[in-house]
Scaffold this motif. Structure first.
Motif, PDB file in Angstrom:
ATOM      1  N   CYS A   1      40.589  46.984  42.799  1.00 48.33           N
ATOM      2  CA  CYS A   1      41.339  46.401  43.913  1.00 48.33           C
ATOM      3  C   CYS A   1      40.843  44.991  44.211  1.00 48.33           C
TER       4      CYS A   1
ATOM      5  N   GLN B   1      47.403  46.258  46.332  1.00 52.63           N
ATOM      6  CA  GLN B   1      46.269  45.354  46.185  1.00 52.63           C
ATOM      7  C   GLN B   1      45.372  45.723  45.009  1.00 52.63           C
ATOM      8  N   CYS B   2      45.823  46.639  44.176  1.00 47.65           N
ATOM      9  CA  CYS B   2      44.983  47.132  43.082  1.00 47.65           C
ATOM     10  C   CYS B   2      45.723  47.067  41.741  1.00 47.65           C
TER      11      CYS B   2
END
Ligand SMILES: *[C@@H]1O[C@H](CO)[C@@H](O)[C@H](O)[C@H]1NC(C)=O
Ligand SMILES: *[C@@H]1O[C@H](CO)[C@@H](O)[C@H](O)[C@H]1NC(C)=O
Ligand SMILES: *[C@@H]1O[C@H](CO)[C@@H](O)[C@H](O)[C@H]1NC(C)=O
Length: 198
Positions: free
Chosen positions: A124, A30-31
């Motif tokens: 993120c 997610q980053c």
């Protein structure tokens, strides 16, 4: 004389450093990450290189022999590469000066020594960010930036003199902090956007 160079080294940098295998090369799903890597070596002849990575993929590389920053295919128009080359030339000169001072302090008149650094940031999807900046000397942690203080934390005796040099200008640590927390994130977003549209 030292002031402007320190500023260039810490403030203007658009290029960076990474140690292969470092956790930020493979950020969590997610980053996204933007990581820079500097390598400054004394032999067989002095050479400074600088590379930037987006999510572990090389964006460009600079070396002090060619004095040119060369983008990887696909990143050609994300930046003005002449500007990056000029900036890295100045950062390279300063890095070589640092390496010589460390070798002198350690009474290492000659031989092969390497100062390598990595710095950068992650962003993120939930908005969480991180920033990091550190240097190794001959593969051992040499000096590390503490963003919260902010200050450079020396990890070897020779790093004390480097810390003094880098912190001589009292604004320098705040600029390094601002670089990691703002400039780096803005740059990261630029690369994200470029990647989506190219
Ligand atoms: C934000 O997302 C990252 C990556 O998924 C996660 O490690 C972190 O704990 C999250 N932070 C918050 C405050 O939710
Ligand atoms: C490149 O440098 C020139 C001259 O300093 C400046 O005017 C220009 O805005 C820079 N371009 C980029 C993309 O940063
Ligand atoms: C380092 O320099 C000294 C003095 O010039 C010389 O005797 C020695 O062989 C050199 N060592 C290396 C590893 O080059």
């Amino acid at each position: 004389m030292m002031g402007p160079l320190v500023t260039v080294f810490f403030l203007l940098l658009f290029s960076g450093t990474i140690v292969l295998g470092h956790k930020y090369h493979k950020p969590e799903k997610q980053c996204d990450s933007l990581v820079y890597e500097d390598v400054d070596r004394s032999e067989p002849k002095p050479l400074f290189t600088n590379k930037a990575f987006f999510n572990g993929n090389l964006i460009y590389q600079y070396d002090s022999d060619s004095q040119r920053a060369v983008p990887e295919p696909g990143w050609d128009n994300v930046k003005n590469w002449n500007n990056v080359s000029q900036l890295q030339k100045q950062r390279g000169d300063f890095a070589m000066e640092n390496l010589q001072e460390i070798m002198k302090f350690n009474k290492q008149v000659n031989g092969s020594h390497i100062l390598s650094g990595h710095y950068g940031c992650t962003l993120c999807q939930n908005g969480t960010t991180e920033g990091f900046w550190s240097y190794d000397y001959d593969d051992k942690l040499f000096i590390e930036f503490d963003k919260e203080k902010p200050a450079w934390i020396p990890k070897q005796p020779a790093a004390e003199i480097i810390k003094q040099k880098w912190e001589k200008d009292p604004g320098a640590v705040n600029r390094a902090k601002a670089y990691l927390e703002k400039t780096c994130i803005d740059e990261l977003k630029k690369y994200q956007h470029y990647k989506k549209t190219n």
